[in-house]
Write a protein that holds these residues in place. Structure first.
Motif, PDB file in Angstrom:
ATOM      1  N   LYS A   1     -30.293 -15.483 -14.996  1.00 45.89           N
ATOM      2  CA  LYS A   1     -29.167 -16.728 -14.865  1.00 45.89           C
ATOM      3  C   LYS A   1     -29.674 -17.925 -15.648  1.00 45.89           C
ATOM      4  N   ASN A   2     -30.945 -18.242 -15.724  1.00 43.13           N
ATOM      5  CA  ASN A   2     -31.630 -19.221 -16.395  1.00 43.13           C
ATOM      6  C   ASN A   2     -31.808 -18.877 -17.728  1.00 43.13           C
ATOM      7  N   GLN A   3     -31.452 -17.828 -18.327  1.00 39.31           N
ATOM      8  CA  GLN A   3     -31.308 -17.389 -19.608  1.00 39.31           C
ATOM      9  C   GLN A   3     -33.025 -17.255 -20.369  1.00 39.31           C
ATOM     10  N   GLN A   4     -33.698 -16.776 -19.165  1.00 43.82           N
ATOM     11  CA  GLN A   4     -35.287 -16.647 -19.647  1.00 43.82           C
ATOM     12  C   GLN A   4     -35.646 -15.265 -20.370  1.00 43.82           C
TER      13      GLN A   4
ATOM     14  N   SER B   1     -21.493 -15.830 -10.142  1.00 41.44           N
ATOM     15  CA  SER B   1     -22.305 -16.946 -10.911  1.00 41.44           C
ATOM     16  C   SER B   1     -21.395 -17.433 -11.798  1.00 41.44           C
TER      17      SER B   1
ATOM     18  N   SER C   1     -32.684 -15.194 -10.983  1.00 39.77           N
ATOM     19  CA  SER C   1     -32.949 -16.678 -11.627  1.00 39.77           C
ATOM     20  C   SER C   1     -33.400 -16.434 -13.111  1.00 39.77           C
TER      21      SER C   1
ATOM     22  N   GLU D   1     -21.973 -21.582 -11.972  1.00 37.47           N
ATOM     23  CA  GLU D   1     -23.402 -21.904 -11.846  1.00 37.47           C
ATOM     24  C   GLU D   1     -24.027 -21.303 -13.149  1.00 37.47           C
ATOM     25  N   THR D   2     -23.404 -20.368 -13.849  1.00 35.07           N
ATOM     26  CA  THR D   2     -23.665 -20.047 -15.359  1.00 35.07           C
ATOM     27  C   THR D   2     -22.364 -20.062 -15.952  1.00 35.07           C
TER      28      THR D   2
END
Length: 435
Positions: free
Chosen positions: A267-270, A287, A264, A292-293
């Protein structure tokens, strides 16, 4: 081990689909013929998996097997990765025949299964089908316990460096290369850390596994995580703590408390970078394919210590075994044989999964697969110059890993200094091993 795996994961399986159930017939990979399949009293298999919804590593095999054997029902018992071994221990200790097929998450766990009589010997099946273990180029032998085969190599993984091209572009920083030391990696992570609050992008991400620190300390091949003196971990813990203190990686305690999965975060680019196993390639491809991404990403070879060749990596095999209590041993063997076959290695390669066979054909399939990064560096990062097991097959490995994990927690949350953590490791592992 190191010498074996330098070559081992370059050929390992021509097993093929040799039999099945019911009245079907299947091709025998070794003889390239077709042979009849015995009737099975039952046509159901129960298999254990972890994080099955977020990766294609199991369903790809299960679906392919079901296409070949449509009369077989397969029940999946899925568990979160961090709970898998505990749940499996409970299942295997309970009365009954389930599960039939066991994917072994950690190589050393097969030792515990054999000791407790929970894994079926595959030797009679191997002999009956004249299965040539040399096709695994040494990997099957490395999984043997006291000279007997209780599992076969299913998946092969090693660590690479994932990175978000869009975040690097936004920061105006060059992408990671396939030849970086851990010092250069840290410097790069500091350059690509930017933003504040919920919009902050961390330069890289360390998941909560102790392996995400200890692996780099054994990358030079001089030590293992079963040791008399753990002083060799010192600089790697100091680096992780320094990056945490400076906000280059997320706070360990927060990650642990919130039980945040590494997928996560990426995928959430954190995070702009993330050291992780090659199994995550398939996850990212899935994904991207699902929508999703949709950001641009790539992989580079894992950074290396000073003085160690670029492309030297850490990895492990994922074995697949049969429960000793299964009531359908013949059918279970057909599944294991197919799961570790050359035919299935191509199926898995199409899904971005590297198997016990690291053939050039499999690598080409992955590199040309839809949603795999198209750049040459990512393709080159699929190969390595040296491969070191992340942990030895030691009879005490699970007990030692418990100690490693407990001390890792205490060091990363600041309850122990690095020196105190190393001292406790020396004492507790010394007690286990009788040093």
């Amino acid at each position: 081990m190191r010498k074996f795996l330098g070559v081992a994961l370059s050929a390992m399986m021509v097993v093929g689909l040799a039999a099945g159930c019911g009245k079907q017939a299947a091709p025998d990979a070794a003889e390239n013929t077709t042979k009849p399949v015995a009737e099975a009293e039952e046509k159901k298999l129960t298999v254990t998996t972890w994080d099955n919804e977020t990766t294609p590593q199991f369903n790809a095999t299960i679906d392919a097997f079901k296409k070949a054997y449509p009369d077989v029902e397969i029940e999946i018992v899925d568990t979160a990765a961090n709970e898998y071994n505990n749940k499996l221990s409970v299942m295997l200790a309970a009365e009954g025949s389930d599960p039939d097929i066991i994917w072994v998450k950690d190589m050393g766990y097969i030792l515990s299964m054999v000791e407790k009589g929970q894994a079926m010997s595959l030797d009679e099946f191997i002999e009956k089908d004249k299965l040539d273990l040399s096709v695994y180029n040494g990997a099957a032998e490395q999984l043997q316990v006291d000279g007997a085969n209780y599992s076969l190599p299913y998946r092969s993984d090693w660590y690479v460096l994932y990175y978000n091209k869009d975040l690097f572009d936004k920061a105006g920083v060059p992408y990671p290369s396939n030849d970086m030391t851990w010092e250069e990696y840290e410097a790069l992570a500091r350059k690509v850390t930017f933003g504040e609050g919920s919009a902050k992008v961390y330069g890289t991400h360390n998941h909560t596994w102790q392996a995400l620190v200890t692996n780099w300390a054994i990358q030079d091949g001089k030590n293992t995580v079963v040791a008399k003196d753990y002083g060799f971990l010192d600089s790697y813990y100091e680096q992780a703590l320094s990056m945490q203190k400076d906000g280059i990686i997320q706070d360990y305690a927060q990650l642990k408390t919130a039980n945040i999965h590494y997928s996560s975060v990426f995928k959430n680019q954190q995070a702009a970078m993330m050291p992780m196993g090659t199994w995550f390639i398939g996850t990212m491809m899935q994904s991207q394919a699902s929508g999703e991404t949709n950001f641009n990403w790539g992989i580079a070879t894992i950074p290396h210590p000073e003085g160690v060749d670029a492309g030297t990596t850490i990895g492990a095999l994922t074995p697949v075994a049969i429960s000793s209590t299964t009531d359908v041993p013949e059918l279970a063997w057909e599944f294991v044989k197919y799961a570790t076959s050359e035919e299935n290695s191509k199926v898995l390669a199409e899904n971005g999964i590297l198997t016990g066979i690291l053939s050039q054909e499999a690598l080409d399939i992955i590199a040309s697969a839809d949603k795999f990064p198209a750049d040459e560096q990512s393709k080159e990062a699929l190969t390595y110059t040296e491969y070191i097991f992340d942990r030895p097959l030691d009879k005490n490995i699970e007990e030692i890993r418990t100690v490693l994990n407990e001390v890792h927690d205490l060091v990363m949350i600041g309850e122990y200094t690095v020196e105190q953590g190393i001292q406790e490791l020396n004492e507790r592992v010394g007690e286990i091993k009788g040093y």
